[in-house]
Design an enzyme around this catalytic site. Sequence first.
Site, PDB file in Angstrom:
ATOM      1  N   ASN A   1       0.872  -1.181   0.000  1.00 58.53           N
ATOM      2  CA  ASN A   1       0.000   0.000   0.000  1.00 58.53           C
ATOM      3  C   ASN A   1       0.908   1.229   0.000  1.00 58.53           C
ATOM      4  O   ASN A   1       1.484   1.583   1.028  1.00 58.53           O
ATOM      5  CB  ASN A   1      -0.880  -0.035   1.271  1.00 58.53           C
ATOM      6  N   TRP A   2       1.011   1.830  -1.169  1.00 52.07           N
ATOM      7  CA  TRP A   2       1.951   2.959  -1.289  1.00 52.07           C
ATOM      8  C   TRP A   2       1.406   4.244  -0.675  1.00 52.07           C
ATOM      9  O   TRP A   2       2.122   5.231  -0.573  1.00 52.07           O
ATOM     10  CB  TRP A   2       2.290   3.215  -2.764  1.00 52.07           C
ATOM     11  N   LYS A   3       0.141   4.251  -0.352  1.00 55.83           N
ATOM     12  CA  LYS A   3      -0.508   5.446   0.221  1.00 55.83           C
ATOM     13  C   LYS A   3      -0.281   6.656  -0.709  1.00 55.83           C
ATOM     14  O   LYS A   3      -0.233   6.488  -1.920  1.00 55.83           O
ATOM     15  CB  LYS A   3      -0.021   5.697   1.643  1.00 55.83           C
TER      16      LYS A   3
ATOM     17  N   HIS B   1      -9.447   1.203   4.957  1.00 49.88           N
ATOM     18  CA  HIS B   1      -8.166   1.388   5.653  1.00 49.88           C
ATOM     19  C   HIS B   1      -8.382   2.335   6.840  1.00 49.88           C
ATOM     20  O   HIS B   1      -9.192   3.256   6.772  1.00 49.88           O
ATOM     21  CB  HIS B   1      -7.126   1.957   4.680  1.00 49.88           C
TER      22      HIS B   1
ATOM     23  N   GLU C   1      -6.780   4.752   7.899  1.00 51.01           N
ATOM     24  CA  GLU C   1      -6.600   6.181   7.609  1.00 51.01           C
ATOM     25  C   GLU C   1      -7.857   6.761   6.974  1.00 51.01           C
ATOM     26  O   GLU C   1      -8.217   7.912   7.209  1.00 51.01           O
ATOM     27  CB  GLU C   1      -5.364   6.375   6.716  1.00 51.01           C
TER      28      GLU C   1
ATOM     29  N   GLU D   1      -5.210  -4.898  10.820  1.00 51.12           N
ATOM     30  CA  GLU D   1      -4.174  -3.880  10.994  1.00 51.12           C
ATOM     31  C   GLU D   1      -4.420  -3.136  12.302  1.00 51.12           C
ATOM     32  O   GLU D   1      -5.219  -2.185  12.326  1.00 51.12           O
ATOM     33  CB  GLU D   1      -4.220  -2.888   9.831  1.00 51.12           C
TER      34      GLU D   1
ATOM     35  N   GLY E   1       2.607   2.338  10.746  1.00 50.87           N
ATOM     36  CA  GLY E   1       3.546   3.446  10.539  1.00 50.87           C
ATOM     37  C   GLY E   1       4.252   3.881  11.808  1.00 50.87           C
ATOM     38  O   GLY E   1       4.906   4.922  11.843  1.00 50.87           O
TER      39      GLY E   1
ATOM     40  N   SER F   1       3.559  -2.118  10.379  1.00 52.08           N
ATOM     41  CA  SER F   1       5.029  -2.154  10.523  1.00 52.08           C
ATOM     42  C   SER F   1       5.627  -3.524  10.217  1.00 52.08           C
ATOM     43  O   SER F   1       6.602  -3.945  10.853  1.00 52.08           O
ATOM     44  CB  SER F   1       5.459  -1.680  11.927  1.00 52.08           C
TER      45      SER F   1
ATOM     46  N   GLY G   1       2.831  -1.104   4.332  1.00 53.90           N
ATOM     47  CA  GLY G   1       2.864   0.325   4.031  1.00 53.90           C
ATOM     48  C   GLY G   1       4.287   0.770   3.762  1.00 53.90           C
ATOM     49  O   GLY G   1       4.824   0.590   2.665  1.00 53.90           O
ATOM     50  N   GLY G   2       4.919   1.327   4.784  1.00 54.51           N
ATOM     51  CA  GLY G   2       6.255   1.918   4.633  1.00 54.51           C
ATOM     52  C   GLY G   2       7.257   1.045   3.895  1.00 54.51           C
ATOM     53  O   GLY G   2       7.954   1.511   2.989  1.00 54.51           O
TER      54      GLY G   2
HETATM   55  C1  PEP Z   1      -0.774   0.164   6.232  1.00 50.03           C
HETATM   56  O1  PEP Z   1      -1.007   1.357   6.328  1.00 50.03           O
HETATM   57  O2  PEP Z   1      -1.548  -0.566   5.596  1.00 50.03           O
HETATM   58  C2  PEP Z   1       0.439  -0.334   6.881  1.00 50.03           C
HETATM   59  C3  PEP Z   1       0.476  -1.578   7.247  1.00 50.03           C
HETATM   60  O3  PEP Z   1       1.452   0.570   7.077  1.00 50.03           O
HETATM   61  P1  PEP Z   1       2.921   0.270   7.710  1.00 50.03           P
HETATM   62  O4  PEP Z   1       3.416  -1.006   7.104  1.00 50.03           O
HETATM   63  O5  PEP Z   1       3.736   1.456   7.320  1.00 50.03           O
HETATM   64  O6  PEP Z   1       2.717   0.152   9.187  1.00 50.03           O
END
Ligand code: PEP
Length: 251
Positions: free
Chosen positions: A9-11, A95, A97, A167, A173, A213, A234-235
Amino acid sequence: MRKTIIAGNWKMNKTIAEAVSLVEGLKRELADCVDVEVVVCPPFTALKTVSDMLADTQIKLGCQNMSSEDDGAYTGEISHTMLKELFVRYVILGHSERRDYYKETDFWVNRKVKKALEKNLRPIVCVGEKLKDREAGNTEKVVEAQVRGSLADIPAEQFEEVVVAYEPVWAIGTGKTATSEQAQEVHAFIRGIIRDMVGDQAAAGLRIQYGGSMKPANAKELLSQPDIDGGLIGGASLDANSFISIVKAGL
Ligand code: PEP
């Protein structure tokens, strides 16, 4: 029997030029990967470019949101028709967010999930508790309400097309990962809810990803848990080497 699925997920990251460079890196190692299902979810502006680049690979294309409506006066929204035209296969819905910043409720997530399934797009449906929920001992209550609300009225046979992403919001994040025991416990709990909603077969076949994470250092341990069937990243999906290492941890 459940194929591991790792989705990036590149956001709101990556210009088109940056997306090209990231996908070039991914293709070098993952173009022919079939033992793990690999999905990338760029921002809408890079979808066309990434779609063209993935055409001759096994890597699937996803996106990060979708309108619950077909077409018309919905300023700023993107429809299933527009996504399918670009060969998008997966759509991340609900999600945290979007739930948090844009006030998406289970009702709207459920409408979007139904629309996605009706139009042969596969929803990745995100659920997860906030830190205050976990500290108050409400993790199961919150997650159960999200699962039941977001997946209400979906027939058992359509669950083959659904992916759930657990999640924990406090792990997204933040660098704080749920321990593999904490994650496994909630994954098994989610599978139990699905069993109660639509029966054994659909529950046994449902893929449940962990997100929060996940990185090369912890991926293998998380992915080896019996009810963890993949990762939503994500990251660490913004860097080709990190994402490739996580995919390899799922092999
Ligand atoms: C996400 O936002 O879906 C996610 C898992 O982010 P991160 O891996 O950066 O925690």
